[in-house]
Design an enzyme around this catalytic site. Structure first.
Site, PDB file in Angstrom:
ATOM      1  N   LYS A   1       0.405   0.719  -2.477  1.00  0.00           N
ATOM      2  CA  LYS A   1      -0.898   0.838  -2.404  1.00  0.00           C
ATOM      3  C   LYS A   1      -1.461   1.788  -3.017  1.00  0.00           C
ATOM      4  O   LYS A   1      -3.308   1.178  -3.787  1.00  0.00           O
ATOM      5  CB  LYS A   1      -0.580   2.108  -0.767  1.00  0.00           C
ATOM      6  CG  LYS A   1      -0.518   1.195   0.522  1.00  0.00           C
ATOM      7  CD  LYS A   1       0.073   1.999   1.979  1.00  0.00           C
ATOM      8  CE  LYS A   1       1.249   2.514   1.080  1.00  0.00           C
ATOM      9  NZ  LYS A   1       0.738   3.800   1.718  1.00  0.00           N
TER      10      LYS A   1
ATOM     11  N   ARG B   1      13.984  -2.492  -1.763  1.00  0.00           N
ATOM     12  CA  ARG B   1      12.461  -2.982  -1.698  1.00  0.00           C
ATOM     13  C   ARG B   1      12.225  -4.171  -2.091  1.00  0.00           C
ATOM     14  O   ARG B   1      12.881  -4.806  -2.459  1.00  0.00           O
ATOM     15  CB  ARG B   1      11.615  -1.826  -2.666  1.00  0.00           C
ATOM     16  CG  ARG B   1      11.840  -1.882  -3.650  1.00  0.00           C
ATOM     17  CD  ARG B   1      10.126  -0.544  -4.196  1.00  0.00           C
ATOM     18  NE  ARG B   1       8.904  -0.689  -4.318  1.00  0.00           N
ATOM     19  CZ  ARG B   1       8.616  -0.256  -3.527  1.00  0.00           C
ATOM     20  NH1 ARG B   1       8.908   1.225  -2.748  1.00  0.00           N
ATOM     21  NH2 ARG B   1       6.903   0.277  -3.241  1.00  0.00           N
TER      22      ARG B   1
ATOM     23  N   GLU C   1       2.826   5.974   5.736  1.00  0.00           N
ATOM     24  CA  GLU C   1       2.007   6.857   5.386  1.00  0.00           C
ATOM     25  C   GLU C   1       0.427   6.117   5.288  1.00  0.00           C
ATOM     26  O   GLU C   1      -0.066   5.455   4.886  1.00  0.00           O
ATOM     27  CB  GLU C   1       1.654   7.413   3.223  1.00  0.00           C
ATOM     28  CG  GLU C   1       0.865   8.258   3.127  1.00  0.00           C
ATOM     29  CD  GLU C   1       1.079   9.157   1.986  1.00  0.00           C
ATOM     30  OE1 GLU C   1       0.823   9.712   1.101  1.00  0.00           O
ATOM     31  OE2 GLU C   1       2.227   8.777   1.595  1.00  0.00           O
TER      32      GLU C   1
END
Ligand code: ATP
Ligand code: MG
Length: 561
Positions: free
Chosen positions: A274, A264, A37
């Site tokens: 982020k 992850r 994204e």
């Protein structure tokens, strides 16, 4: 089939791919995608996903990996982020297949698929308010309740959805929902929203749309439209997989893509989100996204990390379904391993003290040619100047040394790397402070390239010729956070921001470097002997060079712990 020269890692995902290829699924090809994204710069966690997705495409014959910007959320996207993500993927050494993809490329198709779902009686326009929707959804232990709008006719839904698209309704007044099962044990299956109204411009489609698809609906369809075979994502999407499959089963034909989840990457002493990284930048806790303390790809790059070191790190940590926190030291070791073989050596004095060689003639100088690398001749040679006055590291002298101290002290000898043995005859002190300002020494001319006769000199120290050296600033970086798990106590109200390490940057402004470093190129890696690995900061001012310490020679952190 896997390439013959394939020496790549084995992991559960590659095992699944091998099996699918053997069974001829997807026509014997593997197609992956990396779907960021564009709402921030990529971090080391993304590097894991990049190495996995692009690495698979590289290693399998005919394998392809798409770069797809997940721009379904119209407000936050920014072209600065889009450009940085492309640069980061390329810098890591990968290339995407064909054109860049964008989820927004498929808005027309998403819309048509939604109409198809309505026509199948599997989607409806729901007017419940967001609060009511939440209430109707139920909880983990209690089933949800059917929305009163659930049984609208197909025609009514088609009309309402068209009105939604035409902008006839206000934001938040209604959504299009999938009609699945309000009593499902999996909350994601309780009639999830497919489309919502957002009256904002999109960075690619402008004002063309005022309804935007939800991630779960858009992602599986984008995968299908691009012919993705293995859609790899992190574990938090595991509970969304039934929904991923449901949409595809209603709307598409085999071969359909399949989603596989992996754990992850979490690194200690830092954060990989982020949103949090953006906060650090926006609140000026760091100097931008490429601050060398940031766990962003651009931060590591500026710090002096090499693409190979990050790829090797990702290979080392592997891919599995087990959630772990990886020690930052493993990343640093990957960098050391790479730079040890490829970084030219040089001498730089970080905290200089002057050393005067009393028996060396004033005005005389010598230039000694030395190899830039102990093993790799292809890295060439350079000349190191020597003269009467040199700088050595303040730490390499002790006035009252402990036993077995092999560096310089009064009356004792030490070897200057690539040069003579010197002996400390006396020290000069500042009258007021008592601080040592200069070391007076003599040298033994017979010790150049030879052992001194009749005595042992164990220590070897680095140095630079005072007349020839260049002044420089060196940034030493430490962990960005002083807490190993900065977000561990967020629920108790302790923000990760309170765990920032106040000493994460120390600036040494009176360093002296050997003159060959005047020609250093930005980001070129060096080993400063006995000190660590350094690179010229790409933002270094012309007047005075600034180097970044990439990593120390040894893991002083584990030693400290
Ligand atoms: P963040 O929470 O930092 O915003 P994200 O998952 O929302 O991360 P995306 O841009 O949506 O970021 O991620 C692109 C891809 O990178 C996704 O497939 C995601 O699963 C993967 N990814 C993100 N963070 C990590 C991580 N820490 N480890 C491994 N993969 C990750
Ligand atoms: Mg995200």
């Amino acid at each position: 089939m896997a390439n013959e020269e394939n020496t790549s890692p084995i992991n559960f995902i590659r095992n699944i791919i091998d099996e699918d290829l053997k069974n001829g699924r997807y026509g014997g090809k593997v197609q992956t995608r990396f779907p960021p994204e564009p709402n921030g710069y990529l971090h080391i966690g993304h590097a894991k996903s990049i190495c996995l997705n692009f690495g698979i495409a590289q290693d399998y014959t005919g394998g392809q990996c798409n770069l797809r910007f997940d721009d379904t959320n119209p407000t936050k996207e920014d072209t600065e982020y889009v450009e940085s993500i492309k640069r980061d993927v390329e810098w890591l050494g990968f290339s995407w297949s064909g054109e860049i993809r964008n989820a927004s490329d498929y808005y027309g198709q998403y819309y048509n698929y939604a109409i198809e779902l309505i026509k199948q009686g599997k989607a409806y326009v729901c007017d419940l308010s967001p609060e009511q929707t939440r209430e109707y959804r139920g909880t983990l232990t209690e089933p949800g309740k059917d929305s009163p709008y659930r049984n609208r006719s197909i025609q009514e839904n088609l009309d309402l959805f068209e009105q939604m698209k035409n902008g006839d309704f206000d934001e938040g007044s209604c959504v299009l929902r999938a009609k699945i099962d309000m009593s499902s044990g999996n909350i994601n299956m309780r009639d999830p929203a497919i489309y919502r109204i957002r009256k904002v411009s999109h960075h690619r489609t402008g004002d063309q749309w005022c309804i935007y698809p939800m991630y779960d609906y858009a992602h599986c369809l984008a995968d299908y439209l691009e012919g993705i075979s293995h859609s790899l994502c992190t574990l938090e999407f595991q509970d969304h997989r039934p929904l991923y499959d449901w949409f595809l089963e209603q709307l598409t034909e085999e071969p359909r893509p399949h989603q596989y989840e992996f754990a992850r990457l979490n690194l200690n002493y830092t954060v990989t989100s982020k949103r949090k990284l953006k906060e650090l930048v926006d609140q000026s806790h760091v100097n931008g996204w490429d601050d060398p303390r940031m766990p962003t790809i651009v931060g590591f790059k500026r710090r002096g990390y090499t693409p190979a070191s990050i790829r090797n790190f990702c290979e080392r940590i592997g891919v599995s379904k087990k959630e772990t926190v990886i020690d930052f030291g493993i990343l640093e070791d990957s960098l050391r391993d790479d730079l040890n073989t490829c970084a030219p050596r040089a001498m730089g004095v970080l905290n200089p003290i002057k050393l005067v060689i009393e028996n060396y003639p004033e005005g005389q100088e010598e230039f000694r040619e030395v190899a830039n690398h102990p093993k790799d001749e292809s890295l060439g040679k350079r000349k190191i100047p020597f003269s009467r006055e040199i700088y050595i590291e303040r730490d390499d002298f002790m006035e009252n040394p402990p036993p077995k101290y092999h560096r310089l002290s009064p009356g004792k000898e030490v070897r200057l790397r690539y040069s003579y043995v010197v002996k400390c005859e006396s020290v000069v002190k500042d009258e007021k402070t008592g601080e040592i300002t200069e070391l007076r020494c003599t040298y033994d001319p017979a010790t150049l390239g030879k052992k001194p006769e009749g005595r042992k000199v164990k220590g070897i120290i680095h140095w630079v010729s005072a007349k020839h050296s260049i002044p420089a600033t060196i940034n030493l970086y430490d962990r960005l956070f002083s807490s190993e798990h900065p977000t561990a106590k967020e629920k108790e109200g302790e923000s990760y921001l309170s765990k920032l390490n106040p000493d994460s940057l120390s600036v040494l402004s009176s360093c002296q470097l050997e003159p060959s470093l005047a020609d250093a190129k930005p980001l070129q890696n060096y080993q400063f002997e006995r000190q660590g690995y350094f690179c010229l900061d790409p933002k270094s001012p012309k007047e005075k060079l600034t180097f970044n310490r990439s990593v120390t020679l040894r893991d002083s952190w584990s030693e400290k712990k």
